[in-house]
Design a protein around this motif. Structure first.
Motif, PDB file in Angstrom:
ATOM      1  N   LYS A  20       4.164  62.137  49.995  1.00  0.00           N
ATOM      2  CA  LYS A  20       2.831  61.870  50.783  1.00  0.00           C
ATOM      3  C   LYS A  20       2.212  60.562  50.573  1.00  0.00           C
ATOM      4  O   LYS A  20       1.683  60.034  51.639  1.00  0.00           O
ATOM      5  N   ASN A  21       2.482  59.807  49.327  1.00  0.00           N
ATOM      6  CA  ASN A  21       1.977  58.394  49.319  1.00  0.00           C
ATOM      7  C   ASN A  21       2.998  57.534  50.399  1.00  0.00           C
ATOM      8  O   ASN A  21       2.262  56.724  50.871  1.00  0.00           O
ATOM      9  N   PHE A  22       4.263  57.713  50.355  1.00  0.00           N
ATOM     10  CA  PHE A  22       5.016  57.118  51.211  1.00  0.00           C
ATOM     11  C   PHE A  22       4.674  57.307  52.569  1.00  0.00           C
ATOM     12  O   PHE A  22       4.482  56.282  53.316  1.00  0.00           O
ATOM     13  N   LEU A  23       4.455  58.558  53.167  1.00  0.00           N
ATOM     14  CA  LEU A  23       3.896  58.900  54.270  1.00  0.00           C
ATOM     15  C   LEU A  23       2.682  58.066  54.832  1.00  0.00           C
ATOM     16  O   LEU A  23       2.327  57.433  55.910  1.00  0.00           O
ATOM     17  N   SER A  24       1.736  58.182  53.666  1.00  0.00           N
ATOM     18  CA  SER A  24       0.616  57.452  54.092  1.00  0.00           C
ATOM     19  C   SER A  24       0.467  55.935  54.240  1.00  0.00           C
ATOM     20  O   SER A  24      -0.456  55.312  55.001  1.00  0.00           O
ATOM     21  N   LYS A  25       1.637  55.418  54.018  1.00  0.00           N
ATOM     22  CA  LYS A  25       1.711  53.714  54.138  1.00  0.00           C
ATOM     23  C   LYS A  25       2.294  53.499  55.372  1.00  0.00           C
ATOM     24  O   LYS A  25       2.443  52.393  55.822  1.00  0.00           O
ATOM     25  N   LEU A  26       2.788  54.350  56.229  1.00  0.00           N
ATOM     26  CA  LEU A  26       3.237  54.578  57.490  1.00  0.00           C
ATOM     27  C   LEU A  26       2.347  54.590  58.572  1.00  0.00           C
ATOM     28  O   LEU A  26       1.620  55.782  58.517  1.00  0.00           O
ATOM     29  N   THR A  27       2.319  53.822  59.765  1.00  0.00           N
ATOM     30  CA  THR A  27       1.240  54.131  60.842  1.00  0.00           C
ATOM     31  C   THR A  27       2.328  55.150  61.817  1.00  0.00           C
ATOM     32  O   THR A  27       3.282  55.043  61.867  1.00  0.00           O
ATOM     33  N   GLY A  28       1.497  55.991  62.804  1.00  0.00           N
ATOM     34  CA  GLY A  28       1.820  56.729  63.515  1.00  0.00           C
ATOM     35  C   GLY A  28       2.247  58.212  63.099  1.00  0.00           C
ATOM     36  O   GLY A  28       3.024  58.879  64.063  1.00  0.00           O
ATOM     37  N   PHE A  29       1.954  58.368  61.898  1.00  0.00           N
ATOM     38  CA  PHE A  29       2.326  59.499  61.409  1.00  0.00           C
ATOM     39  C   PHE A  29       0.895  60.511  60.785  1.00  0.00           C
ATOM     40  O   PHE A  29      -0.019  59.712  60.259  1.00  0.00           O
ATOM     41  N   GLU A  30       0.861  61.766  60.867  1.00  0.00           N
ATOM     42  CA  GLU A  30      -0.328  62.406  60.308  1.00  0.00           C
ATOM     43  C   GLU A  30       0.190  63.687  59.513  1.00  0.00           C
ATOM     44  O   GLU A  30       1.016  64.502  60.089  1.00  0.00           O
ATOM     45  N   LEU A  31      -0.349  63.892  58.143  1.00  0.00           N
ATOM     46  CA  LEU A  31       0.490  64.907  57.534  1.00  0.00           C
ATOM     47  C   LEU A  31      -0.508  66.029  57.836  1.00  0.00           C
ATOM     48  O   LEU A  31      -1.875  65.911  57.481  1.00  0.00           O
ATOM     49  N   ILE A  32       0.037  67.265  58.176  1.00  0.00           N
ATOM     50  CA  ILE A  32      -0.964  68.356  58.678  1.00  0.00           C
ATOM     51  C   ILE A  32      -0.432  69.455  57.633  1.00  0.00           C
ATOM     52  O   ILE A  32      -1.440  70.570  57.823  1.00  0.00           O
ATOM     53  N   GLY A  33       0.436  69.373  56.678  1.00  0.00           N
ATOM     54  CA  GLY A  33       0.323  70.503  55.700  1.00  0.00           C
ATOM     55  C   GLY A  33       1.452  70.345  54.871  1.00  0.00           C
ATOM     56  O   GLY A  33       2.275  69.535  54.877  1.00  0.00           O
TER      57      GLY A  33
END
Length: 223
Positions: A20-33
């Motif tokens: 989740k932390n890695f994903l939050s560093k990237l633009t263009g992506f949204e965690l939905i679940g």
């Protein structure tokens, strides 16, 4: 292009937080679940229909492969990146045959995670912006291009090239060299040199836009 929606399936809370932390560093992506079990993940994914699932192999109830098969059998429209400690050839082959877009072996560095998701972003952007695809477009998406950039000419370096490419990927559409130079914090002449190289190698598309007077303005976008 709208943000790519992501669902994470991971039973280890610490690894889940890292992803989740890695994903939050990237633009263009949204965690939905997120989910820590296969059956619960299947129910949520069926309802939320994310673009991309980051899937662990070892889950407490069913395996990641079993969940992958259920998603495919139910024709749920999502792509899968497998994130697992499993590295035996049979498992890797099975996952590839099922259509995983990438396979990350734990533990992995942020750079590898970033590469996997940015590659996926570029492919998604290409497909979503076109109604039909030429053979060369399909070859590019599948990594079957005959001509690859294997080395940079004198005066260009990998680090700056990555910054330029990252800047292009973050743009929803096309951008001028002046705008890109401002975004990445570089001189316009430097950015133009890299953009010209990318265009000559078929990696960047140039569109000319004409104003009321003067020369046309060049707009650049990732192919």
């Amino acid at each position: 292009m709208t943000k790519i929606t992501v669902f994470i399936v991971e039973d280890d809370p610490m690894v889940l937080d890292v992803n989740k932390n890695f994903l939050s560093k990237l633009t263009g992506f949204e965690l939905i679940g997120e989910s820590q079990s296969g059956e619960n993940a299947f129910k949520q994914i069926s309802r939320k229909k994310p673009d991309l699932v980051l899937l662990d192999m070892y889950l407490p109830d069913i395996s990641g492969i079993d969940l992958f098969l259920k998603l495919r059998n139910e024709r749920i429209p999502c792509d899968v990146i497998m994130i697992t400690a499993a590295r035996d050839a049979k498992t890797v082959q099975e996952v590839i045959r099922m259509g995983a877009v990438d396979y990350l072996v734990k533990p992995f560095r942020f750079e590898r995670f970033e590469k996997a998701l940015q590659n996926y972003y570029q492919v998604s952007k290409k497909i979503s912006s076109a109604s039909t695809l030429a053979q060369e477009d399909i070859d590019q998406l599948l990594g079957n291009e005959n001509e690859q950039i294997t080395s940079l000419p004198k005066g260009l370096n990998d680090i700056t090239m990555k910054q330029i490419l990252d800047g292009l990927v973050e743009v929803d559409g096309s951008i001028t060299s002046e705008q890109l130079a401002q975004n990445v914090g570089m001189a316009r002449v430097t950015v133009r040199k890299y953009l010209d190289f990318l265009a000559n190698n078929g990696k960047v598309q140039i569109d000319l836009k004409y104003g009321s007077v003067g020369r046309p303005t060049k707009y650049y976008s990732i192919k």
